[in-house]
Write a protein that holds these residues in place. Structure first.
Motif, PDB file in Angstrom:
ATOM      1  N   VAL A 174      -6.285   8.055   6.776  1.00 49.51           N
ATOM      2  CA  VAL A 174      -6.266   6.548   7.064  1.00 49.51           C
ATOM      3  C   VAL A 174      -6.107   6.118   8.495  1.00 49.51           C
ATOM      4  CG1 VAL A 174      -4.713   4.594   6.540  1.00 49.51           C
ATOM      5  CG2 VAL A 174      -5.189   6.349   4.788  1.00 49.51           C
ATOM      6  N   SER A 213       1.392  -4.188   3.445  1.00 50.76           N
ATOM      7  CA  SER A 213       0.486  -3.789   4.317  1.00 50.76           C
ATOM      8  C   SER A 213       0.581  -4.987   5.512  1.00 50.76           C
ATOM      9  CB  SER A 213      -0.866  -4.126   3.518  1.00 50.76           C
ATOM     10  OG  SER A 213      -2.014  -4.062   4.604  1.00 50.76           O
ATOM     11  N   VAL A 230       0.797  -1.354  -0.026  1.00 50.38           N
ATOM     12  CA  VAL A 230      -0.056  -0.165   0.140  1.00 50.38           C
ATOM     13  C   VAL A 230       0.986   1.340  -0.032  1.00 50.38           C
ATOM     14  CG1 VAL A 230      -1.801  -0.970   1.191  1.00 50.38           C
ATOM     15  CG2 VAL A 230      -0.110   0.169   2.601  1.00 50.38           C
ATOM     16  N   ARG A 231       0.165   2.460  -0.554  1.00 50.30           N
ATOM     17  CA  ARG A 231       0.773   3.552  -0.443  1.00 50.30           C
ATOM     18  C   ARG A 231       0.024   4.677  -0.085  1.00 50.30           C
ATOM     19  NH1 ARG A 231       2.979   7.658  -5.291  1.00 50.30           N
ATOM     20  NH2 ARG A 231       3.132   9.448  -4.086  1.00 50.30           N
ATOM     21  N   VAL A 232       0.108   5.145   1.299  1.00 48.25           N
ATOM     22  CA  VAL A 232      -0.942   5.846   1.982  1.00 48.25           C
ATOM     23  C   VAL A 232      -0.635   7.479   1.370  1.00 48.25           C
ATOM     24  CG1 VAL A 232      -1.615   6.967   3.943  1.00 48.25           C
ATOM     25  CG2 VAL A 232      -0.845   4.602   4.017  1.00 48.25           C
ATOM     26  N   ARG A 233      -1.816   7.861   0.900  1.00 47.16           N
ATOM     27  CA  ARG A 233      -1.946   9.338   0.299  1.00 47.16           C
ATOM     28  C   ARG A 233      -2.335  10.350   1.408  1.00 47.16           C
ATOM     29  NH1 ARG A 233      -4.952  10.710  -4.502  1.00 47.16           N
ATOM     30  NH2 ARG A 233      -3.601  12.633  -4.549  1.00 47.16           N
ATOM     31  N   GLU A 279     -10.537   3.482  -1.465  1.00 43.87           N
ATOM     32  CA  GLU A 279      -9.174   2.629  -1.916  1.00 43.87           C
ATOM     33  C   GLU A 279      -9.005   2.550  -3.346  1.00 43.87           C
ATOM     34  OE1 GLU A 279      -8.282  -1.776  -0.370  1.00 43.87           O
ATOM     35  OE2 GLU A 279      -9.414  -1.811  -2.366  1.00 43.87           O
ATOM     36  N   TYR A 288      -5.500   5.761  -0.311  1.00 41.13           N
ATOM     37  CA  TYR A 288      -4.316   4.755  -0.529  1.00 41.13           C
ATOM     38  C   TYR A 288      -4.673   4.199  -1.620  1.00 41.13           C
ATOM     39  CZ  TYR A 288      -7.238   1.239   1.520  1.00 41.13           C
ATOM     40  OH  TYR A 288      -8.485   0.273   1.549  1.00 41.13           O
TER      41      TYR A 288
END
Length: 341
Positions: free
Chosen positions: A153, A302, A145-148, A248, A279
């Motif tokens: 989140v 993740s 995952v890449r959290v934006r 998502e 994300y």
């Protein structure tokens, strides 16, 4: 017992609803369009219709088992065909009579003539029966995952464990995947050139398969592309769903030529800019070039993601061994298909 034939769809759907209640389920965009989804799934697959075994009793369908063809390739080109076991259902009035076990034995006898193995997601209701027929757990394929939006989140972390729903994101600046795939200019060449998975099983995703897999019936799929020197250099297909209070974005497919990490990063940046997502999620094979590219783009494994798959081998000596997790190179879109179907 008999095999499926034209005209059985309405009765098969009635059986699925009797067995599971809300079929195909609200997580599928086709909710409320059961017959259309059934025919997409079992009759319109470009790699062939499903092998469906039915059990009848007193003029009604008592049980069914279905197997969708799933062509794979390995080492860049060698092809084989597996199947995905789906829609294993028994009418509540006929449970406990061994129907499913009898149908499983009949299906394996038929499928082993032309197929290498079956695979799918573990199902608590069918695991014990499947294990008696050779089913084995492969293991969990990790999701990265890449959290934006870290604060959103963090505040809604519980949403990550909730069941996702395929809904249209309010504002998306990317064409629908179906529209981009309808124009096949350069796509065939790119798909052929992008096959560099080494000794791992990967989906034989030709143009007809992608058009079938990502049609709007299943969800709001979008696509972005990169060109260089007038030639299609890369294509990414991504999906969007609401998971609790979070949006998502899933990187379903990422096609670039071997070693072209620059185009891969550009495609990922396009996805980030295209929609107000909290994300992004993707599934890279361990140690692969895609895993390294995702890591450089800010993706991390993740702690709660990933899906386990199981395999029923029909023959010995299949290489690589499908029972080993390192033998697989499935995309997020592949795992999503396993879940949707």
């Amino acid at each position: 017992m008999r095999t499926y034939r034209a005209g059985d769809a309405p009765r098969a759907i009635a059986l699925l609803k009797a067995a599971f209640g809300d079929w195909p389920g609200r997580r599928v965009a086709a909710h409320g369009r059961a017959e259309e989804f059934f025919r997409w799934k079992h009759e319109r697959n470009p790699h062939g219709a499903s092998h469906i075994v039915l059990a009848e009793a007193d003029g009604r369908l008592a049980a069914m088992r279905a197997y969708m063809p799933w062509p794979l390739y390995v080492n860049g080109g060698e092809r084989l065909t597996a199947v995905q076991g789906v829609d294993i259902a028994t009418d509540p009035a006929f449970r406990g009579r061994g129907l499913s076990s009898q149908m499983l034995s009949a299906a394996i006898e038929h499928l082993r003539e032309t197929k290498s193995f079956a695979f799918g997601l573990p199902n608590d209701m069918s695991v014990s029966q499947s294990q008696r027929s050779g089913w084995q757990l492969v293991g969990r394929l990790p999701v990265w995952v890449r959290v934006r939006r870290p604060l959103r989140v963090a505040r809604r972390a519980g949403s990550l464990k909730s069941q996702g729903r395929s809904l249209a994101v309010p504002s998306v600046e990317a064409p629908r995947a179906a529209d981009l795939l309808a124009n096949g200019d350069g796509l065939l060449e790119l798909l052929a050139d992008s096959r560099a998975h080494g000794p791992r099983f990967a989906t034989d995703a030709d143009v007809s398969y992608l058009r079938w897999r990502y049609e709007p019936l299943l969800g709001d799929y979008r696509a972005v592309s990169e060109h260089e020197g007038g030639r299609l250099a890369g294509l990414a297909i991504f999906g969007m769903r609401q998971r609790g209070g979070l949006w998502e974005g899933s990187v379903c497919e990422l096609f670039v030529r071997p070693g072209d990490t620059r185009t891969a990063r550009r495609l990922l940046r396009q996805i980030v800019r295209a929609a107000p997502l909290d994300y992004l999620a993707a599934v890279p094979p361990a140690g692969s070039a895609l895993a390294r590219t995702l890591s450089r783009a800010g993706f991390i494994p993740s702690p709660i993601g990933g899906r386990s798959i199981g395999v029923t081998p029909y023959h010995e000596g299949v290489a690589p061994d499908p029972r080993l997790r390192g033998s697989w190179s499935l995309s997020f879109g592949d795992l999503e298909r396993l879940d949707l179907c």
